[in-house]
Design a protein around this motif. Structure first.
Motif, PDB file in Angstrom:
ATOM      1  N   LYS A  80      27.734  37.286  37.561  1.00 58.84           N
ATOM      2  CA  LYS A  80      28.087  38.243  36.397  1.00 58.84           C
ATOM      3  C   LYS A  80      29.339  37.953  35.659  1.00 58.84           C
ATOM      4  N   VAL A  81      29.703  36.601  36.250  1.00 56.94           N
ATOM      5  CA  VAL A  81      30.991  36.081  35.437  1.00 56.94           C
ATOM      6  C   VAL A  81      30.911  34.577  34.956  1.00 56.94           C
ATOM      7  N   GLU A  82      31.138  34.326  33.753  1.00 54.71           N
ATOM      8  CA  GLU A  82      31.171  32.695  33.258  1.00 54.71           C
ATOM      9  C   GLU A  82      32.394  32.067  33.545  1.00 54.71           C
ATOM     10  N   VAL A  83      32.283  31.038  34.489  1.00 55.49           N
ATOM     11  CA  VAL A  83      33.513  30.514  34.642  1.00 55.49           C
ATOM     12  C   VAL A  83      33.619  29.168  33.867  1.00 55.49           C
ATOM     13  N   ASN A  84      32.525  28.767  33.281  1.00 51.77           N
ATOM     14  CA  ASN A  84      32.380  27.438  32.820  1.00 51.77           C
ATOM     15  C   ASN A  84      32.664  27.536  31.375  1.00 51.77           C
ATOM     16  N   VAL A  85      34.083  27.862  30.976  1.00 53.61           N
ATOM     17  CA  VAL A  85      34.307  28.189  29.610  1.00 53.61           C
ATOM     18  C   VAL A  85      35.490  27.287  29.092  1.00 53.61           C
ATOM     19  N   HIS A  86      36.265  26.948  29.991  1.00 55.17           N
ATOM     20  CA  HIS A  86      37.448  26.036  29.570  1.00 55.17           C
ATOM     21  C   HIS A  86      37.594  24.794  30.695  1.00 55.17           C
ATOM     22  N   PRO A  87      37.761  23.779  30.355  1.00 55.91           N
ATOM     23  CA  PRO A  87      38.083  22.377  31.254  1.00 55.91           C
ATOM     24  C   PRO A  87      39.046  22.872  32.387  1.00 55.91           C
ATOM     25  N   SER A  88      40.276  23.785  32.240  1.00 54.64           N
ATOM     26  CA  SER A  88      41.153  23.889  33.101  1.00 54.64           C
ATOM     27  C   SER A  88      40.368  25.079  33.869  1.00 54.64           C
ATOM     28  N   LYS A  89      39.434  25.760  34.063  1.00 58.20           N
ATOM     29  CA  LYS A  89      38.725  26.687  34.537  1.00 58.20           C
ATOM     30  C   LYS A  89      39.712  28.140  34.659  1.00 58.20           C
ATOM     31  N   GLU A 142      40.207  30.022  32.261  1.00 60.04           N
ATOM     32  CA  GLU A 142      39.630  31.243  31.190  1.00 60.04           C
ATOM     33  C   GLU A 142      38.239  31.612  31.922  1.00 60.04           C
ATOM     34  N   ILE A 143      37.701  32.837  31.653  1.00 60.40           N
ATOM     35  CA  ILE A 143      36.304  33.018  32.061  1.00 60.40           C
ATOM     36  C   ILE A 143      36.047  34.309  31.331  1.00 60.40           C
ATOM     37  N   ARG A 144      34.591  34.471  31.406  1.00 62.58           N
ATOM     38  CA  ARG A 144      33.996  35.497  30.522  1.00 62.58           C
ATOM     39  C   ARG A 144      33.239  36.474  31.320  1.00 62.58           C
ATOM     40  N   PHE A 145      33.240  37.693  31.172  1.00 59.09           N
ATOM     41  CA  PHE A 145      32.120  38.631  31.716  1.00 59.09           C
ATOM     42  C   PHE A 145      31.054  39.028  31.081  1.00 59.09           C
ATOM     43  N   ARG A 146      29.832  39.177  32.032  1.00 62.64           N
ATOM     44  CA  ARG A 146      28.694  39.491  31.170  1.00 62.64           C
ATOM     45  C   ARG A 146      28.428  41.040  30.844  1.00 62.64           C
ATOM     46  N   ALA A 147      29.514  41.983  31.529  1.00 58.64           N
ATOM     47  CA  ALA A 147      29.583  43.243  31.129  1.00 58.64           C
ATOM     48  C   ALA A 147      31.230  43.723  31.046  1.00 58.64           C
ATOM     49  N   ALA A 148      31.806  43.019  29.941  1.00 54.53           N
ATOM     50  CA  ALA A 148      33.202  43.015  29.942  1.00 54.53           C
ATOM     51  C   ALA A 148      33.689  44.206  29.765  1.00 54.53           C
ATOM     52  N   GLN A 199      36.658  45.979  32.096  1.00 56.70           N
ATOM     53  CA  GLN A 199      37.915  46.500  31.771  1.00 56.70           C
ATOM     54  C   GLN A 199      38.151  47.958  32.067  1.00 56.70           C
ATOM     55  N   GLU A 200      37.125  48.778  31.895  1.00 51.98           N
ATOM     56  CA  GLU A 200      37.098  50.009  32.435  1.00 51.98           C
ATOM     57  C   GLU A 200      37.581  50.304  33.819  1.00 51.98           C
ATOM     58  N   PHE A 201      36.860  49.638  34.690  1.00 55.12           N
ATOM     59  CA  PHE A 201      36.844  49.556  35.979  1.00 55.12           C
ATOM     60  C   PHE A 201      38.356  49.058  36.562  1.00 55.12           C
ATOM     61  N   ILE A 202      38.948  48.377  35.920  1.00 55.34           N
ATOM     62  CA  ILE A 202      40.309  47.829  36.369  1.00 55.34           C
ATOM     63  C   ILE A 202      41.322  48.684  35.774  1.00 55.34           C
ATOM     64  N   ILE A 203      41.157  49.449  34.810  1.00 60.28           N
ATOM     65  CA  ILE A 203      42.059  50.522  34.288  1.00 60.28           C
ATOM     66  C   ILE A 203      42.070  51.402  35.074  1.00 60.28           C
ATOM     67  N   ARG A 204      41.032  51.854  35.554  1.00 58.61           N
ATOM     68  CA  ARG A 204      40.794  53.226  36.169  1.00 58.61           C
ATOM     69  C   ARG A 204      41.384  53.118  37.737  1.00 58.61           C
ATOM     70  N   VAL A 205      41.255  51.970  38.098  1.00 58.77           N
ATOM     71  CA  VAL A 205      41.492  51.601  39.734  1.00 58.77           C
ATOM     72  C   VAL A 205      42.849  51.528  39.582  1.00 58.77           C
ATOM     73  N   LEU A 206      43.620  50.913  38.762  1.00 63.46           N
ATOM     74  CA  LEU A 206      44.985  50.543  38.818  1.00 63.46           C
ATOM     75  C   LEU A 206      45.726  51.942  38.553  1.00 63.46           C
ATOM     76  N   ARG A 207      45.307  52.655  37.621  1.00 61.66           N
ATOM     77  CA  ARG A 207      45.920  53.938  37.310  1.00 61.66           C
ATOM     78  C   ARG A 207      45.651  54.954  38.503  1.00 61.66           C
ATOM     79  N   ASN A 208      44.820  55.064  39.279  1.00 57.35           N
ATOM     80  CA  ASN A 208      44.574  55.642  40.465  1.00 57.35           C
ATOM     81  C   ASN A 208      45.515  55.145  41.265  1.00 57.35           C
ATOM     82  N   ALA A 209      45.548  53.765  41.470  1.00 63.54           N
ATOM     83  CA  ALA A 209      46.559  53.468  42.571  1.00 63.54           C
ATOM     84  C   ALA A 209      48.080  53.732  42.262  1.00 63.54           C
ATOM     85  N   LEU A 210      48.530  53.506  40.868  1.00 64.27           N
ATOM     86  CA  LEU A 210      49.813  54.255  40.457  1.00 64.27           C
ATOM     87  C   LEU A 210      50.051  55.609  40.625  1.00 64.27           C
TER      88      LEU A 210
END
Length: 598
Positions: free
Chosen positions: A291-300, A302-308, A312-323
């Motif tokens: 579900k994640v593409e790590v073959n984006v940049h030589p330094s590895k 930077e990444i891309r998500f298949r369901a970006a 993003q919504e998951f990260i925002i929700r979880v962090l807001r709940n934690a705070l």
């Protein structure tokens, strides 16, 4: 006329040096590649030695599985790796390295020596200058890199000072050490020990790397949904920093610096942190490798998500709940052993009307008679007939029972019309009443917005306001967004509007100033999508106008009602701008201030 330039294949040495420029930027880049190889080899202890900030020597020794001696010549060839074999492997990369470029790139710009012994082998072997020789070595591998960029003096000129390059290198080690807390790390610089990290919990490791303040104040959390797991430590807004220098994000154990992820974190902190401040955090995101593409940049990094979007919504929700679970006061370092109060989780009894703060009765029912306390002037504290009655607690605080006492105790007095002084069983509570009330107002505005938009209350007399031609145009263009915010507005002429309704929560506010500030936000964000994305900023503006102002005198009942609301409100330990709303001074701290018992 100049001759036409012909196309020629680059010599292998030159091609390798160009490729190395994509992977090896500075000594810290070398360290990253070598340590990631050690981790992929299953090492549980990695020792690093550095001389001349890594330009002179970088030596990385691990106790991993080692390299087969027959594979040593290929280890320094480009696109040679043991980590992938088929094109399908690129869809589920589970190792930190996989390109087969690291050692080849390093060998193209430095002097390289590899010494290794297999985990089940009796003999050790070394590779240097293309020659393999017997060697002495424990199980594992040592890679020694000398004279970085010796054959590219132009690259050396772009390096910083030795001290700065070592700072980069040490920061890279910190990032790697936080990615693998079950692995021990040591770092020597010019033979002096800098770090000696045994396998340990993340909180302990962060304390060893950054000091006790982050470890003591960060919120630990774990959440999961739809195959995504986010865990880690989110720093409280009250311990924010002037630079983003303590931000660590890992995806499947890989350290990344990704703008997409950084943006999600900023969104999560947007309504608790003022502009110009940066949160500290250590975050770990786990998901299926496909579900994640790590073959984006030589330094590895930077990444891309298949369901970006869903990530993003998951990260925002979880962090807001934690705070949102943080109601504790920030730690104040007046005394060396001060421990802040951490109030227990309180079952919120929020009244149906958003205008009312209900004060919880922590006293025994037979000792207190309910009575209504008029709380005029402020819409959030105003009493409404349909709302529950307030409980009067303005009795002699010296006779209050200590058992069952609310976490923030009971109000004693108001200081300069700005601070509320309260007493609890631990000592003295100091509350910034405007900051605390602003957080309460914001959370109720946010809750109403998330439910069905803000309820509008018609004005008895429509209010005409001049806001400028551009803002007046936006009032027509974004009428739906304004209506969802509880604002009933019509354009009246070229640069004027008429306000017919305002959010019920803010009916007694300075409407003219409120509307002008909201349109300033609209002008800044311009497009509808950006306004929706930054709605928390608009609600923050509204909350400020709906909160009790400084220098307003409150009765004891009003102060206690505010204390009870703080206890019930998520993220009430800081205001919308990341400043603390209240602090605790324990009796022991007061004793030390006045040298009692010394």
């Amino acid at each position: 006329m100049n001759a036409v330039a012909r196309i020629r294949r680059l010599p292998p040495v030159l091609a390798n040096q160009i490729a190395a420029g994509e992977v090896i930027e500075r000594p810290a880049s070398v360290l990253k590649e070598l340590v990631e190889n050690s981790l992929d080899a299953g090492a549980n202890h990695i020792a690093i030695e550095v001389e001349d900030a890594g330009v002179g020597v970088i030596r990385v020794r691990d106790n991993g599985q080692g390299i087969h001696p027959e594979d040593l010549p290929q280890a320094v060839e480009r696109h040679a790796t043991s980590k992938i074999h088929h094109s399908d492997d690129l869809n589920r990369i589970a190792t930190l390295g996989f390109r087969g470029e690291a050692l080849a790139s390093i060998a193209a710009v430095a002097r390289l020596r590899i010494t290794t012994r297999l985990v089940d082998g009796d003999d050790a072997w070394a590779l240097e200058n293309g020659v393999i020789r017997p060697a002495t070595h424990p199980i594992g591998t040592t890679v020694e890199v000398r004279d970085l960029f010796y054959n590219l003096p132009g690259r050396r000129k772009f390096l910083k000072s030795a001290r700065r390059e070592f700072d980069y290198l040490a920061e890279m080690l910190r990032r790697l050490a936080l990615s693998q807390n079950v692995v021990g790390f040591s770092l020597h610089n010019q033979r002096n020990l800098v770090y000696n990290l045994e396998p340990q919990e993340i909180r302990e490791r962060s304390a060893a790397l950054f000091g006790e303040i982050f470890a003591a104040s960060a919120v630990e959390f774990t959440d999961t949904a739809d195959g995504l797991i986010l865990s880690g430590y989110a720093g409280l807004p009250t311990n924010s920093r002037s630079a983003p220098d303590q931000q660590y994000f890992y995806v499947n154990g890989r350290t990344v610096r990704d703008r997409f992820l950084s943006h999600a974190v900023r969104q999560a902190y947007s309504d608790v942190l003022r502009p110009g401040r940066h949160p500290a955090y250590i975050l770990y995101l786990s998901l299926a490798p496909e579900k994640v593409e790590v073959n984006v940049h030589p330094s590895k990094q930077e990444i891309r998500f298949r369901a970006a979007r869903s990530v993003q919504e998951f990260i925002i929700r979880v962090l807001r709940n934690a705070l949102s679970t943080t109601r504790s006061a920030p730690k104040i370092f007046i005394a060396p052993h001060f421990t802040p109060l951490n109030p227990p989780s309180i079952s919120a009894d929020i009244p149906e009307s958003p205008f009312v703060i209900k004060e919880t009765n922590y006293l025994e029912e037979e000792n207190v008679s309910p009575s209504a306390i008029p709380l005029a002037e402020n819409p959030l504290l105003a009493k409404r007939p349909s709302s529950p009655e307030f409980i009067s607690t303005s009795k002699d605080t010296e006779n209050l029972p200590s058992v069952g006492e609310p976490p923030l105790g009971y109000a004693l007095a108001q200081l300069h019309g700005i601070y509320i002084l309260a007493e609890n069983q631990h000592g003295l509570i100091i509350v910034d009443m405007h900051a605390a009330h602003e957080r309460i107002t914001y959370e109720r505005l946010q809750e109403a917005w998330n439910s069905a938009g803000l309820f509008s209350q018609p004005l008895l007399e429509p209010l005409a306001i001049e806001i400028g031609e551009r803002a007046a145009r936006l009032s027509e263009e974004y009428s739906d967004e304004l209506r969802s915010l509880g604002l009933e507005i019509e354009r009246l002429g070229r640069s004027n509007i008429v306000v017919r309704g305002v959010p019920a929560l803010l009916a007694n506010s300075d409407i003219t100033a409120l509307v002008k500030d909201i349109f300033a936000d609209f002008v800044e964000y311009e497009t509808s999508s950006q306004i929706t994305e930054h709605i928390s900023k608009v609600l923050t503006t509204m909350a400020c106008y709906g909160s009790v102002r400084a220098h307003r005198r409150l009765s004891l009942g009003e102060m206690n009602a505010l204390l009870r609301a703080i206890e019930e409100t998520p993220r009430s330990g800081q205001c919308n701008h990341g400043r603390p709303t209240w602090v605790q001074l324990a009796v022991n701290d007061l004793d030390r201030l006045f040298q009692r018992g010394s």
